[in-house]
Design a protein around this motif. Sequence first.
Motif, mmCIF file in Angstrom:
data_model
loop_
_atom_site.group_PDB
_atom_site.id
_atom_site.type_symbol
_atom_site.label_atom_id
_atom_site.label_comp_id
_atom_site.label_asym_id
_atom_site.label_seq_id
_atom_site.Cartn_x
_atom_site.Cartn_y
_atom_site.Cartn_z
ATOM 1 N N GLN A 320 43.338 64.049 61.607
ATOM 2 C CA GLN A 320 43.878 64.592 62.748
ATOM 3 C C GLN A 320 43.463 65.872 63.025
ATOM 4 O OE1 GLN A 320 45.998 63.460 65.530
ATOM 5 N NE2 GLN A 320 44.638 65.086 66.228
ATOM 6 N N ASN A 321 43.395 66.762 61.550
ATOM 7 C CA ASN A 321 43.104 68.079 61.692
ATOM 8 C C ASN A 321 41.622 68.512 62.010
ATOM 9 O OD1 ASN A 321 42.472 67.137 58.989
ATOM 10 N ND2 ASN A 321 42.052 69.119 58.571
ATOM 11 N N CYS A 322 40.822 67.558 61.725
ATOM 12 C CA CYS A 322 39.379 67.911 62.021
ATOM 13 C C CYS A 322 39.118 67.957 63.744
ATOM 14 C CB CYS A 322 38.418 66.653 61.415
ATOM 15 S SG CYS A 322 38.306 66.874 59.757
ATOM 16 N N TRP A 323 39.949 67.010 64.428
ATOM 17 C CA TRP A 323 39.683 66.847 65.718
ATOM 18 C C TRP A 323 40.309 68.026 66.479
ATOM 19 C CZ3 TRP A 323 36.319 63.679 67.390
ATOM 20 C CH2 TRP A 323 36.208 62.426 66.896
ATOM 21 N N ASP A 324 41.403 68.483 65.800
ATOM 22 C CA ASP A 324 41.966 69.840 66.154
ATOM 23 C C ASP A 324 41.261 71.047 66.113
ATOM 24 O OD1 ASP A 324 44.346 68.448 67.268
ATOM 25 O OD2 ASP A 324 45.534 68.726 65.459
ATOM 26 N N ILE A 325 40.772 71.219 64.877
ATOM 27 C CA ILE A 325 39.835 72.318 64.539
ATOM 28 C C ILE A 325 38.763 72.272 65.524
ATOM 29 C CG2 ILE A 325 38.076 73.273 62.906
ATOM 30 C CD1 ILE A 325 40.026 72.250 60.775
ATOM 31 N N LEU A 326 38.073 71.179 65.580
ATOM 32 C CA LEU A 326 36.794 71.311 66.632
ATOM 33 C C LEU A 326 37.429 71.768 68.143
ATOM 34 C CD1 LEU A 326 34.953 68.285 65.001
ATOM 35 C CD2 LEU A 326 34.241 70.635 65.040
ATOM 36 N N GLU A 327 38.358 71.066 68.570
ATOM 37 C CA GLU A 327 38.889 71.107 69.867
ATOM 38 C C GLU A 327 39.212 72.640 70.129
ATOM 39 O OE1 GLU A 327 40.545 71.102 73.896
ATOM 40 O OE2 GLU A 327 41.367 71.927 71.935
ATOM 41 N N CYS A 328 39.668 73.253 69.226
ATOM 42 C CA CYS A 328 40.291 74.859 69.302
ATOM 43 C C CYS A 328 38.976 75.755 69.405
ATOM 44 C CB CYS A 328 41.180 74.933 68.221
ATOM 45 S SG CYS A 328 42.751 74.279 68.393
ATOM 46 N N GLY A 329 37.768 75.109 68.776
ATOM 47 C CA GLY A 329 36.693 76.055 68.775
ATOM 48 C C GLY A 329 36.426 76.437 67.603
ATOM 49 N N GLY A 330 37.004 75.720 66.575
ATOM 50 C CA GLY A 330 36.839 76.317 65.082
ATOM 51 C C GLY A 330 35.518 75.667 64.435
ATOM 52 N N PHE A 331 34.814 76.438 63.567
ATOM 53 C CA PHE A 331 34.146 75.965 62.668
ATOM 54 C C PHE A 331 34.606 75.049 61.599
ATOM 55 C CE2 PHE A 331 31.191 76.553 58.923
ATOM 56 C CZ PHE A 331 29.914 75.959 59.498
ATOM 57 N N LEU A 332 33.945 73.802 61.445
ATOM 58 C CA LEU A 332 34.615 72.803 60.563
ATOM 59 C C LEU A 332 33.573 72.502 59.444
ATOM 60 C CD1 LEU A 332 36.589 70.633 59.726
ATOM 61 C CD2 LEU A 332 35.328 68.973 61.109
ATOM 62 N N CYS A 381 33.084 71.985 69.720
ATOM 63 C CA CYS A 381 33.893 71.874 70.676
ATOM 64 C C CYS A 381 33.574 71.408 71.974
ATOM 65 C CB CYS A 381 34.230 73.474 71.123
ATOM 66 S SG CYS A 381 35.520 73.939 71.971
ATOM 67 N N ARG A 382 32.134 71.466 72.320
ATOM 68 C CA ARG A 382 31.862 70.821 73.579
ATOM 69 C C ARG A 382 31.931 69.285 73.449
ATOM 70 N NH1 ARG A 382 28.331 75.246 73.631
ATOM 71 N NH2 ARG A 382 26.484 73.988 72.919
ATOM 72 N N THR A 383 31.415 68.887 72.269
ATOM 73 C CA THR A 383 31.416 67.367 72.087
ATOM 74 C C THR A 383 32.736 67.061 71.952
ATOM 75 O OG1 THR A 383 29.277 67.747 70.687
ATOM 76 C CG2 THR A 383 30.453 65.833 70.517
ATOM 77 N N VAL A 384 33.576 67.632 71.447
ATOM 78 C CA VAL A 384 35.017 66.866 71.639
ATOM 79 C C VAL A 384 35.657 66.807 72.669
ATOM 80 C CG1 VAL A 384 37.234 67.303 70.390
ATOM 81 C CG2 VAL A 384 35.524 67.297 68.978
ATOM 82 N N ARG A 385 35.510 68.079 73.421
ATOM 83 C CA ARG A 385 36.188 68.279 74.622
ATOM 84 C C ARG A 385 35.664 67.318 75.722
ATOM 85 N NH1 ARG A 385 36.716 73.891 76.946
ATOM 86 N NH2 ARG A 385 38.475 72.833 78.113
ATOM 87 N N GLU A 386 34.318 66.978 75.746
ATOM 88 C CA GLU A 386 33.737 66.051 76.654
ATOM 89 C C GLU A 386 33.852 64.632 76.262
ATOM 90 O OE1 GLU A 386 29.592 67.426 76.750
ATOM 91 O OE2 GLU A 386 30.046 69.209 77.683
ATOM 92 N N ASN A 387 33.891 64.120 75.059
ATOM 93 C CA ASN A 387 34.015 62.942 74.617
ATOM 94 C C ASN A 387 35.030 62.234 73.649
ATOM 95 O OD1 ASN A 387 30.911 62.787 75.607
ATOM 96 N ND2 ASN A 387 30.399 63.742 73.745
ATOM 97 N N HIS A 388 35.932 63.181 73.272
ATOM 98 C CA HIS A 388 36.844 62.812 72.186
ATOM 99 C C HIS A 388 38.275 63.169 72.707
ATOM 100 C CE1 HIS A 388 33.872 60.879 69.878
ATOM 101 N NE2 HIS A 388 33.143 61.998 69.985
ATOM 102 N N SER A 389 38.656 63.333 73.997
ATOM 103 C CA SER A 389 40.122 63.495 74.159
ATOM 104 C C SER A 389 40.997 62.293 74.333
ATOM 105 C CB SER A 389 40.124 64.186 75.684
ATOM 106 O OG SER A 389 39.722 63.135 76.602
ATOM 107 N N TRP A 390 42.096 62.679 74.554
ATOM 108 C CA TRP A 390 43.067 61.648 74.661
ATOM 109 C C TRP A 390 42.939 60.825 75.808
ATOM 110 C CZ3 TRP A 390 45.368 58.476 71.374
ATOM 111 C CH2 TRP A 390 45.717 58.909 70.222
ATOM 112 N N THR A 391 42.412 61.337 76.976
ATOM 113 C CA THR A 391 42.002 60.563 78.138
ATOM 114 C C THR A 391 40.935 59.346 77.765
ATOM 115 O OG1 THR A 391 42.490 62.604 79.444
ATOM 116 C CG2 THR A 391 40.949 60.847 80.407
ATOM 117 N N ALA A 392 40.008 59.868 76.963
ATOM 118 C CA ALA A 392 38.985 59.048 76.714
ATOM 119 C C ALA A 392 39.591 57.927 75.572
ATOM 120 C CB ALA A 392 37.665 59.705 75.921
ATOM 121 N N ARG A 393 40.387 58.322 74.760
ATOM 122 C CA ARG A 393 41.052 57.305 73.898
ATOM 123 C C ARG A 393 42.065 56.339 74.786
ATOM 124 N NH1 ARG A 393 37.494 58.949 71.274
ATOM 125 N NH2 ARG A 393 37.897 59.926 69.302
ATOM 126 N N ALA A 394 42.701 57.075 75.742
ATOM 127 C CA ALA A 394 43.405 56.087 76.393
ATOM 128 C C ALA A 394 42.672 54.929 77.190
ATOM 129 C CB ALA A 394 44.321 56.904 77.383
#
Length: 401
Positions: A320-332, A381-394
């Motif tokens: 979970q923390n990897c997804w959160d870091i990336l969505e928040c714009g962090g460098f993972l 950040c762009r990749t996660v926001r565009e392709n890996h949101s909970w909207t996409a998972r739902a």
Amino acid sequence: MRSGKILLYQTGAQPEAVCAAALSAAGCTVVKFYCPLAAAEDRERYLPVLRQLLREQRADMVFAFAYEPALSEACQLEGVLYAAYCIDAPAMAVIADNLANDCNLLLSPDTRQTQQLLAAGAANAAYLPLAPVLTAPAQQRAEGGPDFEEISRMGDGEKGQFPKYSAISFVGSRHTDNIYSRFSGLPDQLRGYLDASTSAQTQVYGCSLFDDMIDDTLLDGLRQLLPIAQAGQDAARYRYLLTSCILPTQATMLERTRSIGYLKQEFGTRFVWYSREPADAGRDGCRGPISYDAKLAAHYAAPYIHLNMTNRCRSAGVPQNCWDILECGGFLLSNYQADFAGLLEAGRDFVQYGSGRELRDMAEYYQKHPDEALEIAAHGCRTVRENHSWTARAAELLEVL
């Protein structure tokens, strides 16, 4: 299943609220409910209540962020689909006694765990990755270059004393107080073998060594010397708890202790560490816990090198923390996990290491090349926001159903 009525059993899991909102937005009617099902005796006590609830609500599906045998039993008797998203590692569903109920759909964010569920007799099991829960304010995202002073005023506490990406951050505990640490009375030779096994696992990423290291003879001896209450007399349950929980957690403790010690020695105050484990308090500059809310989102948005050291209980999945870091714009900067493949691209969305030496080399390199770190953080950040949101998972979940 494109729409329908879903009864959501509330477990308090981090993704619960955002997943419920995404399912609602997809056209489902989501009705939340709860009753205590943690204790084994609760299964029979609440079974009539659950069956009555299912009959009254006329739901198409029960959904939960855990596998509850009582929910499965009620759904089996009432002819309702039960989808259990086993986000914890290890997945205790593997040792459930009614896993083969044909009402069950077991979901897992870990491909290896999915295979374990099928091997244990799950009627249906599917892989479904996690997705971000935390969201940083838009002005703090990497696309615009996070402003360190602004983030610090929100509570990160660093006061902007570091240049961008010159410091490393790790949020996580060492898991010092694990079951393995309480093992006592083992013969020296056996304890030495287990110590060597857990130490060897810290050097290997992408696979678990324990299944091959624990043969049946060794297992029988351990069951006599070290009974595990949850396993009872079941050898298969004992093996699963030992190889997927107890030994991996000890390997996690060894790896994190070693890496944290090195990072503190190498980078001093430029290594920032947060842990909620009491045993970590004050150790190697540990700053204590950081709450899972806007404060953590602001921290992940800060221009640190954000380090992920995956708990070895999760052998393949992206935590979970990897997804959160990336969505928040962090460098993972993360250890290698097999399930990154097909979801994120190493070197463009994040960077990964496969050994302690690579961890050191990566940390040093990106401290000296902050522009590259910023570019990777922005792309991730762009990749996660565009392709890996909970909207996409739902949408993926409803497609599976």
